[in-house]
Write a protein that holds these residues in place. Structure first.
Motif, short mmCIF file in Angstrom:
data_model
loop_
_atom_site.label_atom_id
_atom_site.label_comp_id
_atom_site.label_asym_id
_atom_site.label_seq_id
_atom_site.Cartn_x
_atom_site.Cartn_y
_atom_site.Cartn_z
N ASP A 177 8.50 4.53 14.22
CA ASP A 177 7.44 3.52 14.16
C ASP A 177 6.69 3.57 12.84
O ASP A 177 6.36 2.53 12.26
N ILE A 178 6.42 4.76 12.32
CA ILE A 178 5.72 4.84 11.04
C ILE A 178 6.64 4.41 9.91
O ILE A 178 6.20 3.83 8.91
N LEU A 179 7.94 4.67 10.03
CA LEU A 179 8.88 4.18 9.01
C LEU A 179 8.85 2.66 8.97
O LEU A 179 8.84 2.06 7.87
N HIS A 180 8.82 2.02 10.14
CA HIS A 180 8.74 0.56 10.15
C HIS A 180 7.45 0.07 9.52
O HIS A 180 7.44 -0.90 8.75
N ALA A 181 6.35 0.75 9.82
CA ALA A 181 5.07 0.36 9.22
C ALA A 181 5.09 0.52 7.71
O ALA A 181 4.65 -0.37 6.97
N PHE A 182 5.60 1.62 7.23
CA PHE A 182 5.66 1.85 5.78
C PHE A 182 6.59 0.85 5.10
O PHE A 182 6.39 0.49 3.94
N ALA A 183 7.62 0.40 5.83
CA ALA A 183 8.56 -0.57 5.24
C ALA A 183 7.89 -1.92 5.01
O ALA A 183 8.41 -2.73 4.23
N GLN A 184 6.77 -2.18 5.68
CA GLN A 184 6.06 -3.44 5.46
C GLN A 184 5.12 -3.36 4.26
O GLN A 184 4.55 -4.38 3.84
N ASN A 185 4.95 -2.17 3.71
CA ASN A 185 4.01 -1.94 2.61
C ASN A 185 4.73 -2.12 1.28
O ASN A 185 5.71 -1.41 1.01
N PRO A 186 4.29 -3.03 0.41
CA PRO A 186 4.98 -3.23 -0.88
C PRO A 186 5.03 -1.98 -1.75
O PRO A 186 5.87 -1.88 -2.65
N LEU A 187 4.14 -1.01 -1.48
CA LEU A 187 4.16 0.23 -2.26
C LEU A 187 5.30 1.15 -1.86
O LEU A 187 5.59 2.11 -2.58
#
Length: 423
Positions: A177-187
Motif C-alpha cells: 500500500d505504501i509503494l502504491h502511495a509513493f508511486a503517485q508522488n512525482p518525487l
C-alpha cells in the motif's frame, strides 16, 4: 525464502525456540513462553515496517483498495482487542470504544465500521496515539497469556494464532500500500534506498506433470486458514509447468509484439480494463530517458530484464499466456509441483496467478461467529494466487496457501509462470 534487510526476522527468542512460527496448537505441555515470544515478534515486525515512514506517510490512502499504514497498525490491534481481550480477559478496559468503529474492517457481526474508501480521512487518532493503543493491547495480551490456566489456553491460543497470521497479512499490505502511495508522488520517494529485489534462482526447462488423481489442501499439520480445507481429491492433467517465472525480458518481448494493443489476446473484461486504465506496461512502469523504469521500494529504478515481471493483473497474465501459446497453471498443478520441490522461486519473489477461480473446496464450512467472515464471504469473482512475495513476512508462506485478488488488481507483487496441459 528471500527477504530484504527491511523485513528480516529479528524478533526475540525464548526457550531456544524461534519466535515465529509459533508452536503447534497440539503440543503438550503448552510452551507459554514461546507463544508470548511469537506474539511480540509479530507485533514488533509491524512496527519495524512502519518505522521508515513519517506521520504524513502513514496517513495517506492512495486508492480505495489500499489502506493507510496507521490504519493497518490500528486494525491489527483492534483484532486482538475484539476477538481475544474483550471476551476472555476479565476486567479488561477498552482503550477507546470509538476506535472499534474506525478500525473494524469487514466483520459485519462485530459491528458498524468506517467505509473503506474513507480510511485516509481518519487523521485522529494520530500515529503517536495509535502507538499508545498498540502498547495498551500488547500489555493486556501479555497479562492474559501469562495468567491463563492451561484449560483457558486451549480456547485462547487458536484465536491468538489466527491473529498473528492476520497481522502478517497486513504487514505485507502495509508495504504494497505504501509503494502504491509513493508511486503517485512525482518525487518517486524511496521506502528503503538500500532495498533490492532478490536475485532469481537459476532455472530452465519444465517439470512434467503426470495425469493422476491426488489430494490437495491442508493435511492437518501446522496452521492453515479455513479456505485451505478440507483436503480432497483432484484430477491433474498430463502436461508441463515452467520451473522459472516469466521475466521482464520476456514481458518486453510481449509488449514489443503489440501485446497491449491486440484485443484477440485478451478476455473481454480484461480488454475493457486495459483500455479504461490505459495499460501499456506492468503496474509502476514508466518511460525514463527512453528506457523503461519502474517504481520500487528503493524509488524509481531502470527495469532489470533478468528479474521476474511483477505488478501484473490476472487479465495481463492471461493475455501473456495466450500470446505465448500456453496456459496459466491451475492452483492444483502449482501445488503438486511446489510440494515436490520442482519450482524455482516458488516463494519469496512474486505471488503467481493461477487460472483457478477462488471458490470453496468441496465440503468447506466457515468457522462460527465473526471470524467465519475471514475468507468464505469473498469466494466470488476472484482468482487464486500461489506462493508468496518479497513482501511476505518470513514464516508466513505455505505450499497450500491460497491468496486471492480480483482479476484487474495489480498493486501487489504479482507475477506468473506458465503451464501447458493442452491435448
Amino acid at each position: 525464502m528471500a527477504v530484504t534487510a527491511a523485513f528480516r526476522d529479528t524478533g526475540p527468542e525464548l526457550s531456544g525456540r524461534p519466535a515465529f512460527p509459533p508452536p503447534s496448537l497440539g503440543a503438550r505441555p503448552v510452551d507459554r513462553a514461546a507463544w508470548i515470544a511469537a506474539f511480540h515478534h509479530v507485533r514488533d515486525e509491524t512496527e519495524r515496517r512502519a518505522a521508515p515512514l513519517s506521520p504524513e506517510d502513514q496517513q495517506v490512502q492512495s486508492m480505495a483498495d489500499a489502506s493507510p499504514t496507521k490504519w493497518h497498525r490500528a486494525h491489527t490491534t483492534w483484532f486482538f482487542e475484539q476477538f481475544l481481550l474483550r471476551a476472555h480477559l476479565p476486567g479488561y478496559a477498552l482503550y477507546d470504544e470509538r476506535l472499534h468503529y474506525l478500525f473494524n474492517s469487514y466483520y459485519v457481526a462485530a459491528g458498524p465500521r468506517q467505509p473503506r474508501i474513507l480510511r485516509g480521512l481518519i487523521t485522529r487518532p494520530t500515529t503517536e496515539e495509535v502507538a499508545g493503543y498498540r502498547a495498551h493491547v500488547d500489555r493486556a495480551v501479555d497479562a492474559l497469556l501469562t495468567q491463563a490456566s492451561p484449560t483457558s489456553l486451549d480456547t485462547l491460543l487458536p484465536i491468538l494464532e489466527i491473529g498473528l497470521y492476520h497481522e502478517q497479512q497486513h504487514q505485507e499490505l502495509l508495504i504494497t500500500d505504501i509503494l502504491h502511495a509513493f508511486a503517485q508522488n512525482p518525487l518517486g520517494p524511496a521506502y528503503d534506498e538500500g532495498w533490492r529485489f532478490p536475485t532469481p534462482q537459476v532455472a530452465s526447462g519444465t517439470v512434467q506433470l503426470a495425469r493422476t488423481i491426488t489430494q490437495i489442501g491442508h493435511g492437518g499439520e501446522g496452521f492453515s486458514f479455513d479456505n485451505e480445507s478440507p483436503r480432497h481429491d483432484v484430477l491433474i492433467q498430463a502436461g508441463t509447468l515452467d520451473r522459472g517465472l516469466v521475466t521482464n525480458a520476456q514481458w518486453l518481448t510481449f509488449m514489443t509484439d503489440g501485446g497491449y494493443t491486440r484485443p484477440e489476446l485478451w478476455l473481454s473484461d480484461g480488454w475493457l480494463a486495459a483500455q479504461a486504465e490505459a495499460w501499456e506496461a506492468p503496474g509502476y512502469w514508466c518511460r525514463k530517458d527512453g528506457d523503461w523504469a519502474t517504481m520500487t521500494l528503493a524509488g524509481i529504478r531502470t527495469v532489470d530484464p533478468s528479474l521476474p515481471v511483477t505488478h501484473v493483473s490476472y487479465y495481463e497474465a492471461d493475455a501473456y499466456a495466450r500470446w505465448a501459446g500456453r496456459d496459466l497453471p491451475t492452483e492444483f498443478e502449482w501445488e503438486v509441483a511446489a510440494r515436490d520441490g520442482h519450482l524455482a522461486d516458488a516463494f519469496g519473489s512474486v505471488w503467481q496467478w493461477t487460472r483457478s477461480a477462488y471458490t470453496a473446496y468441496p465440503g468447506y464450512r466457515p468457522v462460527d461467529g465473526a471470524l467465519g467472515e475471514y475468507n468464505g464471504k469473498f469466494m466470488s469473482n476472484q482468482f487464486v494466487l500461489r506462493g508468496s512475495s518479497v513482501a511476505t513476512p518470513e514464516g508466513h508462506a505455505r505450499v497450500g496457501y491460497r491468496n486471492f485478488f480480483y482479476p484487474h488488481q495489480r498493486w501487489q507483487f504479482t507475477g506468473l509462470r506458465l503451464s501447458d496441459t493442452r491435448a
